[in-house]
Write an enzyme that holds these catalytic residues in place. Sequence first.
Site, PDB file in Angstrom:
ATOM      1  CD  GLU A 272      -4.434   0.259  -4.259  1.00 27.18           C
ATOM      2  OE1 GLU A 272      -5.839   0.099  -4.081  1.00 27.18           O
ATOM      3  OE2 GLU A 272      -4.357  -0.171  -3.842  1.00 27.18           O
TER       4      GLU A 272
ATOM      5  CB  CYS B 241      -0.688   0.265   1.383  1.00 24.29           C
ATOM      6  SG  CYS B 241      -0.301  -0.257   2.861  1.00 24.29           S
TER       7      CYS B 241
END
Length: 502
Positions: free
Chosen positions: A389, A289
């Site tokens: 993402e 992340c």
Amino acid sequence: MTVTTDTATTRLKNYVGGEWVDAGGAEFHDVINPATGDVIAEVPYSTANHLDEAVRAARQALPAWRGVSTIARARMLFTLREKLQARKDEIARSVVIEMGKTLPDATAEVGRMIEMVEAATAIPTTMQGKVLEDVARGVDAETIRQPVGVCGIIAPFNFPAMVPFWFLPFAIACGNTVVLKPSEQVPMTQQMVFGVINELDLPAGVVNLVNGSREVVEGMLDHPDIDAISFVGSAPVAKLVYERAAQTGKRVQALGGAKNHMVICPDAVVEPTVNGLIGSGFGAAGQRCMAGSVIVTVGEGHDRVVPALIEASRKLIVGDGLDEGVDVGPVISCASRDRINDWIDQAIRDGAEIVVDGRDPEGANPEGSYVGPTILDNVSKDDPIVREEVFGPVLAIVNVDTLEEAIEVVNSSPFGNGVSIFTESASAVRKFRHDVEVGMVGVNIGVAAPVAFFPFSGWKASFLGDLHAHGPDGVEFFTRKKTITSRYFSGGHESGSYFVER
Ligand code: NAD
């Protein structure tokens, strides 16, 4: 595809009330080693009933566990730390086999996991409250911290060892009990870790493990006997978790997805900057992340750094994370590989120039799920690959003329997890750290994930809630404050109205 014959690890169990239990009646799903495509275990998709048993065990254990002294709870964590340390290599191998990252990377992950336990051992200090004498004549006020209750933890696939431990040690240190649901894609490492926990003298029911998928998550969010939820995963699920947990009045921290930028100033020192970009963009195959996925070059920063980055990226070796010399392991699944390749194809159609192409990497096992390091140059700052993402080893390069423009690119993102700047200029750093709308900032650091003693603090769509993971926020999240105002009459103090006469 081959099924392993090791029956001891084939069918995973739940851990409820201090016992390993079969999730009777549950459907079982294959757990795949992404490097080889082999089935390495079968994980039960537990039902709401299995969850309920675990919650009952956790609720039952709560009064006795919160009554154990904080010092004894800390000592339990010291023992846990030693036992995890002794099995560090084995846990790291498990991370590689089910998640795919390289062994050195997995070893570092387990190191961070253990560091969380170390931070939580400070609980006799960090859980202390506050006292103020004489808030009125003869009257004292004090705030104490007490456990929140039964805490649910829901984890993603990308850190099978560390992420559950962003919460678990802090939760139990504070006197709470826990129900953990690992990712169904990587359930084996926590099975091993709970084997270690089982060797402690923890009272039955303090920690419980329930394997499964969506049904367990939804059960946790709705369960009236779960008091707090710690979630880590993608942004859409974080939103769902945040909203649904709030409906049942739970305390919630929901860490979501990310899109992290790395800003290269004209004065960046080339070699360590290239190393930082590669470690951040391609480590764990871009599935952190905190992985950098957009490089924003300022002016000459582009021509100074990008050629060296391309050259170094082409030399990276893609393969099974257990093999020595491998730099980039597989992505988590074939579905993930196909999705990442689609992102690359689409960016090229949108006009990006592919300067390192990781689609179909050379020499990789065709049964595994591999995408090699990929670099796309001259990408428009508005292209979807810059805004959304991808979660794979793909770096998109956006060129701008000034630091102000670079900050605008960073701040236009819906996410705000991590960002890095590469420069030797203190004034550029001062402006950057002041202006970026991002929770974790690295200065000449590619992956600026805070150590256990500081909070892990994404902003915007990367985090929903108030109190972040671990560090002081961990203790704050896992405790409720109670404020007591008191006086006694037998010591000769006045007995007037406390509320009025101050
Ligand atoms: P995911 O959202 O698919 O799954 C996370 C957890 O939620 C899993 O335990 C899964 O079983 C459960 N889940 C999935 N879909 C659900 C649904 N519809 N309803 C209820 N529960 C559901 O995430 P993932 O693919 O396992 O992990 C990768 C994601 O996690 C990435 O987006 C990454 O950025 C994010 N992540 C964020 C952080 C952070 O600190 N912000 C850290 C690690 C990973």
